[in-house]
Design a protein around this motif. Structure first.
Motif, short mmCIF file in Angstrom:
data_model
loop_
_atom_site.label_atom_id
_atom_site.label_comp_id
_atom_site.label_asym_id
_atom_site.label_seq_id
_atom_site.Cartn_x
_atom_site.Cartn_y
_atom_site.Cartn_z
N ILE A 197 21.77 -7.76 30.42
CA ILE A 197 20.66 -7.26 31.24
C ILE A 197 20.55 -5.77 30.99
CG2 ILE A 197 19.84 -6.88 33.58
CD1 ILE A 197 21.20 -9.52 34.35
N LEU A 198 19.35 -5.32 30.63
CA LEU A 198 19.14 -3.92 30.27
C LEU A 198 18.67 -3.06 31.43
CD1 LEU A 198 17.36 -4.46 26.85
CD2 LEU A 198 19.78 -3.99 27.29
N GLY A 199 18.06 -3.67 32.44
CA GLY A 199 17.53 -2.90 33.56
C GLY A 199 16.58 -3.74 34.38
N LEU A 200 15.90 -3.10 35.28
CA LEU A 200 14.93 -3.77 36.15
C LEU A 200 13.53 -3.46 35.65
CD1 LEU A 200 14.50 -5.39 38.80
CD2 LEU A 200 14.33 -3.18 39.95
N HIS A 201 12.76 -4.49 35.36
CA HIS A 201 11.38 -4.31 34.89
C HIS A 201 10.42 -4.22 36.07
CE1 HIS A 201 7.39 -5.62 33.47
NE2 HIS A 201 7.74 -4.95 32.38
N HIS A 202 10.49 -5.18 36.99
CA HIS A 202 9.61 -5.15 38.16
C HIS A 202 10.22 -5.94 39.30
CE1 HIS A 202 8.25 -9.11 36.56
NE2 HIS A 202 7.97 -9.37 37.82
N ALA A 203 9.68 -5.71 40.48
CA ALA A 203 9.99 -6.50 41.66
C ALA A 203 8.67 -7.03 42.18
CB ALA A 203 10.68 -5.64 42.71
N VAL A 219 5.51 2.34 39.78
CA VAL A 219 6.45 3.10 40.61
C VAL A 219 7.43 3.76 39.66
CG1 VAL A 219 8.09 3.04 42.52
CG2 VAL A 219 6.20 1.41 42.48
N GLY A 220 7.19 5.04 39.34
CA GLY A 220 8.01 5.70 38.34
C GLY A 220 7.85 4.98 37.01
N VAL A 276 2.37 -7.20 43.44
CA VAL A 276 2.00 -7.68 44.76
C VAL A 276 1.26 -8.99 44.55
CG1 VAL A 276 0.80 -7.17 46.91
CG2 VAL A 276 1.86 -5.31 45.61
N GLY A 277 1.94 -10.09 44.82
CA GLY A 277 1.35 -11.41 44.66
C GLY A 277 0.79 -11.91 45.99
N THR A 278 0.18 -13.06 45.95
CA THR A 278 -0.38 -13.63 47.18
C THR A 278 0.22 -15.00 47.44
OG1 THR A 278 -2.27 -14.59 46.00
CG2 THR A 278 -2.57 -12.39 46.94
N GLU A 279 0.53 -15.25 48.70
CA GLU A 279 0.96 -16.58 49.13
C GLU A 279 0.79 -16.67 50.64
OE1 GLU A 279 5.11 -17.49 48.46
OE2 GLU A 279 5.77 -15.56 49.22
N ASP A 280 0.43 -17.85 51.08
CA ASP A 280 0.27 -18.12 52.51
C ASP A 280 1.46 -18.93 53.01
OD1 ASP A 280 -2.14 -16.75 52.87
OD2 ASP A 280 -3.34 -18.49 52.30
N ASP A 281 1.51 -19.09 54.32
CA ASP A 281 2.52 -19.93 54.97
C ASP A 281 3.94 -19.44 54.73
OD1 ASP A 281 0.48 -21.60 55.95
OD2 ASP A 281 0.48 -22.73 54.07
N PHE A 282 4.12 -18.12 54.77
CA PHE A 282 5.44 -17.54 54.60
C PHE A 282 5.61 -16.46 55.66
CE2 PHE A 282 8.25 -14.29 52.67
CZ PHE A 282 9.39 -15.06 52.53
N ALA A 305 15.01 -9.74 52.83
CA ALA A 305 14.59 -9.31 51.50
C ALA A 305 13.70 -8.08 51.65
CB ALA A 305 13.81 -10.43 50.81
N HIS A 306 13.86 -7.14 50.73
CA HIS A 306 13.07 -5.91 50.83
C HIS A 306 13.04 -5.18 49.51
CE1 HIS A 306 17.14 -4.35 51.36
NE2 HIS A 306 16.69 -3.15 51.07
N ILE A 307 12.18 -4.19 49.49
CA ILE A 307 12.11 -3.28 48.36
C ILE A 307 12.44 -1.88 48.90
CG2 ILE A 307 9.62 -2.85 48.61
CD1 ILE A 307 9.56 -2.95 45.48
N ALA A 308 13.15 -1.09 48.12
CA ALA A 308 13.53 0.26 48.54
C ALA A 308 12.94 1.26 47.57
CB ALA A 308 15.05 0.41 48.59
#
Length: 120
Positions: free
Chosen positions: A2-8, A49-50, A56-62, A69-72
């Motif tokens: 694993i080289l790094g984080l691409h996206h969340a 972000v940098g 940012v995806g879309t979903e209902d009923d969640f 879970a979170h993003i920092a």
């Protein structure tokens, strides 16, 4: 390897893209980037972000309020962000202390848990 984080990815309710862009682009000041044509029909939007991305995806009923879970977002002036969010009626929640960091949490308009963190 694993080289790094691409996206969340986080999600918002279907059809809430304009409200999401109002918060993430105008209040937080993140830059919207174009999604590939092959994914545009799925809803949502992407942010820069940098040198990383937040999708940012879309979903209902969640129920976003029931998850840890979170993003920092790493910031260099946490007091500024506390003030901006409070001015926009976002409730600030103090996080559990971590050595060498100042941080706080909040929920975005859709219930997603978000953290602002600054190394001190």
């Amino acid at each position: 390897m694993i080289l790094g984080l691409h996206h969340a990815q986080i999600t918002i309710p279907k059809g809430a893209e304009e409200q999401g862009k109002e918060f993430y682009c105008k209040i937080l000041g993140l830059l919207e980037i174009e999604k590939p044509d092959s994914l545009k029909g799925r809803g949502g939007f992407w942010l820069e972000v940098g040198d990383r991305q937040v999708h940012v995806g879309t979903e209902d009923d969640f129920d976003r309020l029931k998850t840890k879970a979170h993003i920092a977002y790493q910031v260099d002036n946490i007091s500024y962000w506390r003030k901006v969010l409070e001015q926009n009626n976002i409730k600030i929640l103090d996080g559990v202390p971590i050595p060498n960091f100042e941080r706080f949490e909040f929920r975005d308009p859709f219930g997603n848990r978000v953290e602002m963190i600054q190394e001190i």
